[in-house]
Motif scaffolding. Structure first.
Motif, mmCIF file in Angstrom:
data_model
loop_
_atom_site.group_PDB
_atom_site.id
_atom_site.type_symbol
_atom_site.label_atom_id
_atom_site.label_comp_id
_atom_site.label_asym_id
_atom_site.label_seq_id
_atom_site.Cartn_x
_atom_site.Cartn_y
_atom_site.Cartn_z
ATOM 1 N N VAL A 118 0.822 -1.219 0.000
ATOM 2 C CA VAL A 118 0.000 0.000 0.000
ATOM 3 C C VAL A 118 0.851 1.261 0.000
ATOM 4 C CG1 VAL A 118 -1.960 -1.119 1.126
ATOM 5 C CG2 VAL A 118 -0.221 0.014 2.530
ATOM 6 N N ILE A 119 2.136 1.140 0.316
ATOM 7 C CA ILE A 119 3.035 2.297 0.248
ATOM 8 C C ILE A 119 3.017 2.895 -1.156
ATOM 9 C CG2 ILE A 119 5.445 3.044 0.432
ATOM 10 C CD1 ILE A 119 5.845 0.751 2.451
ATOM 11 N N ALA A 198 -9.035 2.439 3.381
ATOM 12 C CA ALA A 198 -9.824 1.603 2.469
ATOM 13 C C ALA A 198 -8.923 0.739 1.594
ATOM 14 C CB ALA A 198 -10.714 2.487 1.596
ATOM 15 N N THR A 199 -7.758 1.274 1.225
ATOM 16 C CA THR A 199 -6.810 0.496 0.426
ATOM 17 C C THR A 199 -6.286 -0.691 1.224
ATOM 18 O OG1 THR A 199 -6.147 2.527 -0.719
ATOM 19 C CG2 THR A 199 -4.721 0.615 -0.994
ATOM 20 N N LEU A 200 -5.984 -0.458 2.508
ATOM 21 C CA LEU A 200 -5.572 -1.567 3.380
ATOM 22 C C LEU A 200 -6.691 -2.589 3.518
ATOM 23 C CD1 LEU A 200 -3.666 0.337 6.214
ATOM 24 C CD2 LEU A 200 -2.709 -1.501 4.804
ATOM 25 N N MET A 201 -7.930 -2.099 3.652
ATOM 26 C CA MET A 201 -9.081 -3.006 3.772
ATOM 27 C C MET A 201 -9.253 -3.868 2.532
ATOM 28 S SD MET A 201 -12.004 -0.606 5.534
ATOM 29 C CE MET A 201 -13.267 -1.719 4.941
ATOM 30 N N ARG A 202 -8.831 -3.364 1.388
ATOM 31 C CA ARG A 202 -8.938 -4.139 0.146
ATOM 32 C C ARG A 202 -7.742 -5.052 -0.071
ATOM 33 N NH1 ARG A 202 -7.830 -1.620 -5.721
ATOM 34 N NH2 ARG A 202 -5.777 -1.661 -4.739
ATOM 35 N N THR A 257 -12.612 3.328 -4.173
ATOM 36 C CA THR A 257 -12.767 4.136 -5.384
ATOM 37 C C THR A 257 -13.584 5.387 -5.107
ATOM 38 O OG1 THR A 257 -12.629 2.159 -6.788
ATOM 39 C CG2 THR A 257 -13.606 4.123 -7.771
ATOM 40 N N ARG A 258 -14.677 5.237 -4.356
ATOM 41 C CA ARG A 258 -15.520 6.389 -4.036
ATOM 42 C C ARG A 258 -14.758 7.416 -3.191
ATOM 43 N NH1 ARG A 258 -21.230 5.290 -4.314
ATOM 44 N NH2 ARG A 258 -21.536 3.945 -6.119
ATOM 45 N N LEU A 259 -14.016 6.938 -2.206
ATOM 46 C CA LEU A 259 -13.286 7.837 -1.312
ATOM 47 C C LEU A 259 -12.172 8.592 -2.044
ATOM 48 C CD1 LEU A 259 -12.941 5.693 1.940
ATOM 49 C CD2 LEU A 259 -14.300 7.763 1.657
ATOM 50 N N ASN A 272 -17.155 11.150 4.323
ATOM 51 C CA ASN A 272 -16.216 11.486 5.398
ATOM 52 C C ASN A 272 -15.676 10.220 6.044
ATOM 53 O OD1 ASN A 272 -16.632 14.353 5.184
ATOM 54 N ND2 ASN A 272 -18.629 14.054 6.162
ATOM 55 N N GLY A 273 -14.907 9.470 5.287
ATOM 56 C CA GLY A 273 -14.307 8.271 5.837
ATOM 57 C C GLY A 273 -15.005 7.000 5.394
ATOM 58 N N VAL A 274 -14.413 5.881 5.784
ATOM 59 C CA VAL A 274 -14.886 4.569 5.336
ATOM 60 C C VAL A 274 -16.302 4.276 5.812
ATOM 61 C CG1 VAL A 274 -14.492 2.079 5.514
ATOM 62 C CG2 VAL A 274 -12.557 3.609 5.162
ATOM 63 N N MET A 275 -16.570 4.449 7.109
ATOM 64 C CA MET A 275 -17.875 4.097 7.658
ATOM 65 C C MET A 275 -18.988 4.970 7.072
ATOM 66 S SD MET A 275 -17.249 1.505 9.318
ATOM 67 C CE MET A 275 -18.955 1.274 9.812
#
Length: 331
Positions: A118-119, A198-202, A257-259, A272-275
């Motif tokens: 993710v870096i 979100a990238t880490l979550m994916r 993608t949305r964020l 305003n964030g993932v949640m």
């Protein structure tokens, strides 16, 4: 792999070449994926992947399908190299006791690889998405019938002028480099890392699913424990594992993608964030919205990782180092 000496430079070369070849082949499908994921209910410009590609060619020309490819090709080499090489290194260290890796250890190695990549992945995706989503924004703006001059000055910060295709090329052609400069000037390094969570979550769950699944599928194709599986089996294993992992984490990819989309349509909401993003998508578009672009993503990831595994099988990196390493070392 765990029984052999790890050659990190060779792994980096293999991963880099695989990324470049793979991205070149599947980038138009990836562009369609991004545009389909960013569509909101009631504002659909594209009906399907093929409809998206056809409309893109009509409105932006053939090379419109490769908008954002330059930044992806530039950064995919370190991104794929880090991901694949990190997984190999983690597997190597986790299997130092001489025993085979358990599924848990394979998942642990994949988790480490996903966290390392993710870096590079986050800024790469951040810049790529702005350019990929350009045509969709331009299509939504068409009914407004704004003149090119007015449209060019609508937004001063990260103006959509770089998003409006051929019409805007005469006024301002903004590149990924210019977008990066604006983000760095206004938001600092964190601007390029918007959507990191979100990238880490994916990417972490993707790697946890992909690497163990590939290793076990590939093992089924070995004639004997001491032999390697045929290259076609490695390719098919990479395709199956990649597409399975891609579909499994697609909801996280939609959120990411949305964020990371800085430019919105006229009535598209911000998050305003993932949640907050998950909550608004669920409330306004329903659970099915989290599967937008899943087919496209599977079509992108399957050949991408199939090619990567073939590169590893062929040993391109090892060949280059064996034949040209003296000249590299003498520099």
């Amino acid at each position: 792999m765990s029984q052999q000496q790890i050659s990190l430079p060779a792994k980096l070369i293999n991963g880099g070449i695989a990324g470049i070849v793979g991205v070149t082949c599947v980038f138009p499908v990836d562009l369609a994926k991004t545009r389909l994921q960013n569509q909101r209910s009631g504002q659909q410009v594209y009906k399907s992947m093929m409809d998206c590609l056809v409309k893109t060619i009509r409105s932006e020309g053939y090379f419109g399908m490769y908008r954002g490819a330059a930044v992806n090709l530039t950064l995919v080499t370190p991104e794929k190299a880090i991901k694949l090489a990190a997984n190999d290194l983690f597997r190597h260290h986790l299997s130092k006791d001489g025993k085979g890796l358990t599924v848990f250890k394979e998942m642990l190695a994949g988790c480490g690889a996903g966290m390392c990549q993710v870096i590079v992945t986050t800024p790469m995706e951040m810049l790529k998405i702005q350019l990929q989503d350009a045509g969709r924004i331009a299509q939504q703006q068409k009914p407004v019938m704004m003149s090119p001059t007015k449209l060019a000055v609508t937004n001063t910060v990260l103006s959509r002028s770089y998003n409006s295709g051929p019409v805007m090329s005469a006024t301002r052609a903004v590149s990924a480099t210019q977008i990066a400069k604006e983000l760095l000037q206004k938001q600092g390094i964190q601007g390029l890392y918007k959507g990191l969570g979100a990238t880490l979550m994916r990417d972490v769950p993707f790697s946890i699913v992909y690497f163990p699944l590939f290793a076990n599928l590939n093992r089924l194709g070995k004639p004997s424990p001491a032999e390697s599986s045929p290259f076609y089996w490695a390719f098919l294993s990479g395709c199956v594992a990649g597409s399975t992992a891609a579909v499994a984490v697609n909801p996280c990819d939609v959120v990411k993608t949305r964020l990371q989309s800085l430019n919105k349509g006229a009535v598209e909401e911000s998050y305003n964030g993932v949640m907050d993003c998950v909550s608004k998508i669920m409330r306004k578009e329903g659970p099915s919205a989290f599967l937008k672009g899943a087919g496209c993503r599977a079509l992108v990831i399957a050949p991408l990782f199939g090619i990567a595994q073939v590169m590893y099988f062929v040993g391109v990196g090892e060949y280059i180092l064996d034949n040209y390493s003296p000249s590299f070392l003498s520099v």
